[in-house]
Motif scaffolding. Structure first.
Motif, mmCIF file in Angstrom:
data_model
loop_
_atom_site.group_PDB
_atom_site.id
_atom_site.type_symbol
_atom_site.label_atom_id
_atom_site.label_comp_id
_atom_site.label_asym_id
_atom_site.label_seq_id
_atom_site.Cartn_x
_atom_site.Cartn_y
_atom_site.Cartn_z
ATOM 1 N N GLY A 25 0.960 11.908 -117.027
ATOM 2 C CA GLY A 25 0.200 13.112 -117.345
ATOM 3 C C GLY A 25 -0.677 13.581 -116.203
ATOM 4 O O GLY A 25 -0.877 14.791 -116.000
ATOM 5 N N ALA A 96 3.339 9.619 -130.115
ATOM 6 C CA ALA A 96 4.272 9.087 -129.121
ATOM 7 C C ALA A 96 5.614 9.804 -129.173
ATOM 8 O O ALA A 96 6.269 9.981 -128.144
ATOM 9 N N GLY A 99 5.049 12.769 -127.245
ATOM 10 C CA GLY A 99 4.797 12.362 -125.864
ATOM 11 C C GLY A 99 6.068 12.056 -125.102
ATOM 12 O O GLY A 99 6.168 12.331 -123.898
ATOM 13 N N TRP A 196 -5.122 14.217 -122.697
ATOM 14 C CA TRP A 196 -3.798 13.579 -122.680
ATOM 15 C C TRP A 196 -3.718 12.489 -121.605
ATOM 16 O O TRP A 196 -3.098 11.441 -121.810
ATOM 17 N N TYR A 293 7.987 4.454 -123.669
ATOM 18 C CA TYR A 293 7.692 5.224 -124.878
ATOM 19 C C TYR A 293 8.714 4.914 -125.968
ATOM 20 O O TYR A 293 8.353 4.629 -127.124
ATOM 21 N N ILE A 353 1.193 19.480 -125.387
ATOM 22 C CA ILE A 353 0.216 18.410 -125.208
ATOM 23 C C ILE A 353 -0.830 18.416 -126.312
ATOM 24 O O ILE A 353 -1.362 17.360 -126.687
ATOM 25 N N PRO A 356 0.036 15.699 -129.506
ATOM 26 C CA PRO A 356 -0.455 14.311 -129.445
ATOM 27 C C PRO A 356 -1.957 14.229 -129.233
ATOM 28 O O PRO A 356 -2.594 13.269 -129.697
ATOM 29 N N ASN A 357 -2.538 15.223 -128.550
ATOM 30 C CA ASN A 357 -3.989 15.215 -128.353
ATOM 31 C C ASN A 357 -4.743 15.272 -129.678
ATOM 32 O O ASN A 357 -5.712 14.559 -129.895
#
Length: 423
Positions: A25, A96, A99, A196, A293, A353, A356-357
């Motif tokens: 990231g 994830a 991500g 992130w 991941y 982003i 997941p944030n």
């Protein structure tokens, strides 16, 4: 490492901690955030670094007091019950899953920019990366922990090299800031994107039982990691903004260029061949990170199914490979489908982003609230309370995505309740 024989020293703990936080990231966010907030993005980077201090120490205190391989889920379950622990598992799983689309796309965009390829090439490279990671995990060819540390080390080398090479080209005028109402809003949006690159401060929790002297070394490792990560991240942002290796604006073309800001810096300092080399290294980093991941999320899905808080279909290991193949296929399919959808509907990285944030911040809020309840020392309780308060105050900046953790949490509780009470 052998979980029954504590073996982690403070220096190894720092390395593992930095390795958990420093990811791909950081290769895209300095440029993307600068495109949104300009030089004001430095304020957002400083803010997130400062937020990391109480956040990281809260989880270090929890890990020292309640050492467990279960990490945050264990703390939350201990503080608020089974349903809350299950919700944390679902948050991690979905965060994830998204991500693993962002990481390979980062590598694809780097190669696209360096070789001046069309946008379609970035998505093809990203899809190929997901397939490689899925196939390797299906047959059990997982990347070892040492290789993952090497990948993090490679990322750090790119950061350091970029920072050092950028110094002669940095112009003081590029740091001119404008603090207006709209500027403050852009700083908040940039801060949420930066979040992130700071995921991983909770990782030390699951390693606590493996420290030789957890009561002493956990906090020391946390302090060391905070200093290293803070210096590297702020230095990377200064390098990109100081050399103006970004384009103002948040359109598709600007975002694609800004996601390759490190390559722009390398081209400015070492020429086009330096850009090629950086793109190749970035792709290798993203391949390794995507593999991790897929490995982590497929095993998490398998574990959640075993605990009866996720569909039982995921509770399956291949007879030959002894891997959770159904979970691997599921997460790989989610990533490929997600890439197709993001391409068709032109969903940018700065939008992806936030998904997941939003889940990550919710995880930290619940984890910090668990710390405020479970920790005994007054200072530690205060630190946990500060962390949860700051995360709650920052949360509105995720915008419409604020609904995602609520929806996921309700679905999780409903599913677990149904599973427990079905005939």
């Amino acid at each position: 490492m052998n979980p029954n024989k504590p073996s982690i020293s403070v220096w190894q703990g720092i390395a593992l901690y930095v390795g958990a936080v420093v990811g791909s990231g950081i290769l895209i966010l300095p440029g993307i955030t600068a495109g949104i907030a300009g030089a004001n993005a430095l304020i957002a980077w400083i803010g997130m670094i400062l937020l990391s201090i109480p956040l990281a120490f809260t989880f270090a205190f929890l890990a020292r007091t309640y050492p467990s391989a279960g990490g945050v889920a264990t703390f939350v379950e201990k503080a608020f019950g089974t349903y809350a622990g299950a919700v944390i598992g679902w948050y991690y799983f979905i965060a994830a899953a998204v991500g693993q689309m962002i990481v390979p796309l980062t590598g694809g965009l780097s190669v696209m920019y360096a070789l001046d390829l069309p946008l379609e090439a970035a998505y093809i490279i990203a899809g190929g990366t997901v397939l490689i990671a899925g196939l390797s995990n299906y047959v059990g060819l997982n990347i070892s922990g040492k290789v993952q540390l090497a990948i993090s080390g490679l990322t750090m080398c790119i950061l350091l090299l970029t920072i050092v090479l950028a110094v002669p080209l940095i112009e003081p005028d590029n740091f001119e800031m404008q603090l207006s109402g709209s500027a403050l809003s852009s700083i908040g949006v940039a801060g949420m994107l930066i979040f992130w690159s700071f995921f991983g401060w909770e990782a030390i929790s699951s390693l606590a039982p493996e420290f030789k002297h957890p009561e002493r070394d956990l906090v020391r490792a946390t302090l060391g990691a905070l200093i290293i990560v803070g210096v590297l991240y702020f230095g990377a942002a200064v390098a990109v903004i100081g050399t103006q290796a970004y384009t103002a604006g948040s359109g598709a073309e600007q975002e694609a260029a800004n996601s390759a800001s490190f390559i722009q810096v390398m081209v400015k300092t070492t020429g086009v061949h330096g850009g090629y080399a950086t793109a190749v290294v970035a792709l290798l980093i993203c391949i390794g990170t995507t593999n991790a991941y897929v490995a982590g999320i497929s095993r998490l899905g398998y574990s959640l199914a075993q605990s009866k808080v996720a569909p039982s279909w995921l509770d399956y290991r291949h007879g030959k490979y002894l891997t959770p193949t159904r979970a691997v296929v599921f997460v790989g399919a989610v990533a490929l489908l997600g890439l197709v959808i993001t391409y068709i509907f032109k969903v940018g990285l700065n939008t992806l982003i936030h998904i997941p944030n939003s889940l990550g911040i919710a995880t930290y809020v619940l984890g910090a609230m668990a710390g405020a309840k479970l920790l005994r020392a007054r200072f530690e309780k205060w630190m946990a309370a500060v962390t949860s308060t700051i995360c709650l105050l920052a949360y509105p900046f995720v915008g419409a995505f604020i609904q995602i953790p609520i929806v996921v949490g309700v679905c999780c509780v409903a599913y677990v309740f149904w599973r427990k009470n079905r005939p």
